[in-house]
Motif scaffolding. Structure first.
Motif, PDB file in Angstrom:
ATOM      1  N   SER A   1       0.841  -1.195   0.000  1.00 40.21           N
ATOM      2  CA  SER A   1       0.000   0.000   0.000  1.00 40.21           C
ATOM      3  C   SER A   1       0.875   1.242   0.000  1.00 40.21           C
ATOM      4  N   SER A   2       0.351   2.347  -0.528  1.00 45.37           N
ATOM      5  CA  SER A   2       1.139   3.577  -0.578  1.00 45.37           C
ATOM      6  C   SER A   2       0.278   4.778  -0.220  1.00 45.37           C
ATOM      7  N   ASP A   3       0.905   5.722   0.447  1.00 51.91           N
ATOM      8  CA  ASP A   3       0.274   6.990   0.821  1.00 51.91           C
ATOM      9  C   ASP A   3       1.276   8.079   0.450  1.00 51.91           C
ATOM     10  N   ILE A   4       1.039   8.761  -0.680  1.00 53.09           N
ATOM     11  CA  ILE A   4       2.006   9.725  -1.214  1.00 53.09           C
ATOM     12  C   ILE A   4       1.362  11.102  -1.287  1.00 53.09           C
ATOM     13  N   SER A   5       1.990  12.054  -0.649  1.00 52.65           N
ATOM     14  CA  SER A   5       1.515  13.442  -0.682  1.00 52.65           C
ATOM     15  C   SER A   5       2.722  14.365  -0.692  1.00 52.65           C
ATOM     16  N   ILE A   6       3.123  14.804  -1.877  1.00 55.29           N
ATOM     17  CA  ILE A   6       4.259  15.713  -2.036  1.00 55.29           C
ATOM     18  C   ILE A   6       3.699  17.047  -2.507  1.00 55.29           C
ATOM     19  N   VAL A   7       3.619  17.998  -1.610  1.00 57.24           N
ATOM     20  CA  VAL A   7       2.953  19.274  -1.878  1.00 57.24           C
ATOM     21  C   VAL A   7       3.874  20.250  -2.586  1.00 57.24           C
ATOM     22  N   PHE A   8       5.142  20.302  -2.164  1.00 58.69           N
ATOM     23  CA  PHE A   8       6.083  21.278  -2.701  1.00 58.69           C
ATOM     24  C   PHE A   8       7.102  20.584  -3.611  1.00 58.69           C
ATOM     25  N   PRO A   9       7.674  21.321  -4.569  1.00 67.29           N
ATOM     26  CA  PRO A   9       8.779  20.757  -5.352  1.00 67.29           C
ATOM     27  C   PRO A   9       9.923  20.350  -4.430  1.00 67.29           C
TER      28      PRO A   9
ATOM     29  N   LEU B   1      12.121  -0.826  -0.354  1.00 68.37           N
ATOM     30  CA  LEU B   1      10.914  -1.600  -0.605  1.00 68.37           C
ATOM     31  C   LEU B   1      11.240  -3.054  -0.938  1.00 68.37           C
ATOM     32  N   THR B   2      12.287  -3.266  -1.727  1.00 66.56           N
ATOM     33  CA  THR B   2      12.698  -4.634  -2.040  1.00 66.56           C
ATOM     34  C   THR B   2      13.167  -5.359  -0.787  1.00 66.56           C
ATOM     35  N   ASN B   3      13.867  -4.647   0.086  1.00 68.59           N
ATOM     36  CA  ASN B   3      14.280  -5.235   1.358  1.00 68.59           C
ATOM     37  C   ASN B   3      13.065  -5.641   2.187  1.00 68.59           C
ATOM     38  N   ALA B   4      12.025  -4.789   2.183  1.00 65.41           N
ATOM     39  CA  ALA B   4      10.829  -5.073   2.987  1.00 65.41           C
ATOM     40  C   ALA B   4      10.089  -6.307   2.483  1.00 65.41           C
ATOM     41  N   VAL B   5       9.909  -6.420   1.166  1.00 65.65           N
ATOM     42  CA  VAL B   5       9.168  -7.577   0.646  1.00 65.65           C
ATOM     43  C   VAL B   5      10.003  -8.846   0.705  1.00 65.65           C
ATOM     44  N   THR B   6      11.323  -8.693   0.718  1.00 61.88           N
ATOM     45  CA  THR B   6      12.201  -9.869   0.783  1.00 61.88           C
ATOM     46  C   THR B   6      12.284 -10.430   2.194  1.00 61.88           C
ATOM     47  N   HIS B   7      12.386  -9.545   3.179  1.00 61.06           N
ATOM     48  CA  HIS B   7      12.636  -9.994   4.555  1.00 61.06           C
ATOM     49  C   HIS B   7      11.426  -9.861   5.476  1.00 61.06           C
ATOM     50  N   GLY B   8      10.380  -9.141   5.050  1.00 64.15           N
ATOM     51  CA  GLY B   8       9.207  -8.987   5.897  1.00 64.15           C
ATOM     52  C   GLY B   8       8.310 -10.210   5.860  1.00 64.15           C
ATOM     53  N   ALA B   9       7.355 -10.248   6.776  1.00 63.53           N
ATOM     54  CA  ALA B   9       6.407 -11.359   6.824  1.00 63.53           C
ATOM     55  C   ALA B   9       5.577 -11.392   5.541  1.00 63.53           C
ATOM     56  N   ALA B  10       5.540 -12.563   4.899  1.00 63.87           N
ATOM     57  CA  ALA B  10       4.895 -12.668   3.589  1.00 63.87           C
ATOM     58  C   ALA B  10       3.392 -12.457   3.651  1.00 63.87           C
ATOM     59  N   ASP B  11       2.770 -12.700   4.802  1.00 62.98           N
ATOM     60  CA  ASP B  11       1.322 -12.584   4.908  1.00 62.98           C
ATOM     61  C   ASP B  11       0.871 -11.224   5.438  1.00 62.98           C
ATOM     62  N   GLN B  12       1.788 -10.273   5.543  1.00 64.93           N
ATOM     63  CA  GLN B  12       1.434  -8.945   6.060  1.00 64.93           C
ATOM     64  C   GLN B  12       1.744  -7.862   5.033  1.00 64.93           C
ATOM     65  N   GLN B  13       0.977  -6.802   5.111  1.00 63.31           N
ATOM     66  CA  GLN B  13       1.082  -5.715   4.143  1.00 63.31           C
ATOM     67  C   GLN B  13       2.371  -4.909   4.348  1.00 63.31           C
ATOM     68  N   VAL B  14       2.947  -4.462   3.238  1.00 62.48           N
ATOM     69  CA  VAL B  14       4.063  -3.530   3.268  1.00 62.48           C
ATOM     70  C   VAL B  14       3.501  -2.137   2.986  1.00 62.48           C
ATOM     71  N   LYS B  15       3.843  -1.182   3.854  1.00 66.06           N
ATOM     72  CA  LYS B  15       3.273   0.156   3.748  1.00 66.06           C
ATOM     73  C   LYS B  15       4.356   1.166   3.375  1.00 66.06           C
ATOM     74  N   VAL B  16       4.039   1.960   2.356  1.00 71.74           N
ATOM     75  CA  VAL B  16       4.933   3.034   1.924  1.00 71.74           C
ATOM     76  C   VAL B  16       4.237   4.364   2.199  1.00 71.74           C
TER      77      VAL B  16
END
Length: 310
Positions: free
Chosen positions: A171-179, A195-210
């Motif tokens: 999942s992602s939550d992106i809000s960049i207001v200024f340059p 992100l690759t580190n998170a999906v490689t080493h994190g629990a496979a059945d849990q969401q990765v949040k950005v």
């Protein structure tokens, strides 16, 4: 009560400095040493001093030699990586031309396999080049610009990782207001590494949040994955080169992803921290937003396709 006397005598240290030593001794007759005993003590002291000086010289020379060997090794790695990258670019261009001339399925599949292998090798070479730059003290080069489209670039990274790890929930939550004044390609690389580190080493059945947010003073990007707590001893080594994460995952990469992420952070003048609680681990990148406009192209590096680093 036995009377006592206080005796003070300066003691010499390396470098010629002196410090006083105080002795409290009973006031009793002291037997004077003979001349031969004094001479023997002085000879032994001189020999010990000479041995110490020789050992110090040998130690200094050994450290100097080790440093020179390390620099030569890292320069060799940098040159080798550069030459390999040029060859891989030629292979990539050749496969692109082949793809335009063939239409049958077997040939198309073979070209696709070559392209995937070439991409993987390019990824490894780029990791080695970035590692060599960091170790040689040059730092990772940046091309700083005020970026209005950084959010789209980072969304593309997330989509790319999602396509590779289709079974993972990201999942992602992106809000960049200024340059944002940054090297857009390098920040994309940093996010790809985290992100690759998170999906490689994190629990496979849990969401990765950005989560990526900015304000007029700070740009912040965090990646959170589920999983057990990272032990303190491993936590302290996560950003060292050739570190393979916090679990026993058979990671096929070189273990340079987090190290390179830390070097990109350093080049941007930011901070990269990690916190690991009972059920999740979170990496957070923070960078101050410059109040003054920077000159474009602080340092330019040839552009290339955004790759995933592990």
């Amino acid at each position: 009560m036995l009377e006592q006397s206080i005796v003070a005598h300066p003691v010499g240290r390396l470098g010629g400095k002196l410090f006083p030593a105080l002795y409290v001794a009973p006031l009793v007759p002291i037997e004077q040493p003979s001349f031969s005993e004094i001479r023997g003590a002085l000879v032994a002291l001189a020999a010990t001093q000479r041995d110490t000086e020789d050992l110090l010289k040998q130690s200094d020379q050994a450290l100097l030699d080790a440093g020179e060997r390390a620099k030569m090794r890292e320069r060799f790695i940098a040159v080798l990586g550069h030459d390999l990258r040029n060859s891989l670019q030629s292979i990539g261009f050749g496969t692109y031309q082949l793809r335009q001339t063939v239409a049958d399925a077997p040939s198309t599949d073979a070209i696709a396999r070559i392209e995937r292998s070439c991409g993987r090798m390019t990824e490894l070479v780029q990791n080695i080049l970035d590692f060599a730059r960091g170790r040689l003290g040059d730092g990772i080069p940046l091309s700083l610009r005020q970026e209005d489209g950084l959010a789209d670039e980072l969304r593309h990274v997330i989509a790319e990782v999602q396509s590779v790890y289709a079974e993972r929930d990201i999942s992602s939550d992106i809000s960049i207001v200024f340059p944002v004044t940054c090297d857009r390609r390098r920040l994309a690389q940093l996010l790809a590494n985290l992100l690759t580190n998170a999906v490689t080493h994190g629990a496979a059945d849990q969401q990765v949040k950005v989560r990526i947010h900015s304000c007029d003073k700070t740009f912040e990007m965090s990646v959170t994955n589920g999983g057990p707590t990272i032990p303190a001893d491993r936590l302290a080594r996560l950003f060292e080169p050739f570190s393979h994460g916090a679990d026993n995952t058979q990671d096929p990469g070189l273990g340079l992803g987090l190290y390179i992420a830390a070097e990109i952070t350093k080049s941007h003048g930011g901070t990269l921290t990690v916190s690991s609680q009972a059920t999740q681990t979170c990496f957070t990148f923070r960078m101050p937003m410059p109040t003054l406009e920077v000159q474009e192209d602080k340092q330019v590096e040839p552009s290339g396709e955004q790759l995933l680093f592990r």
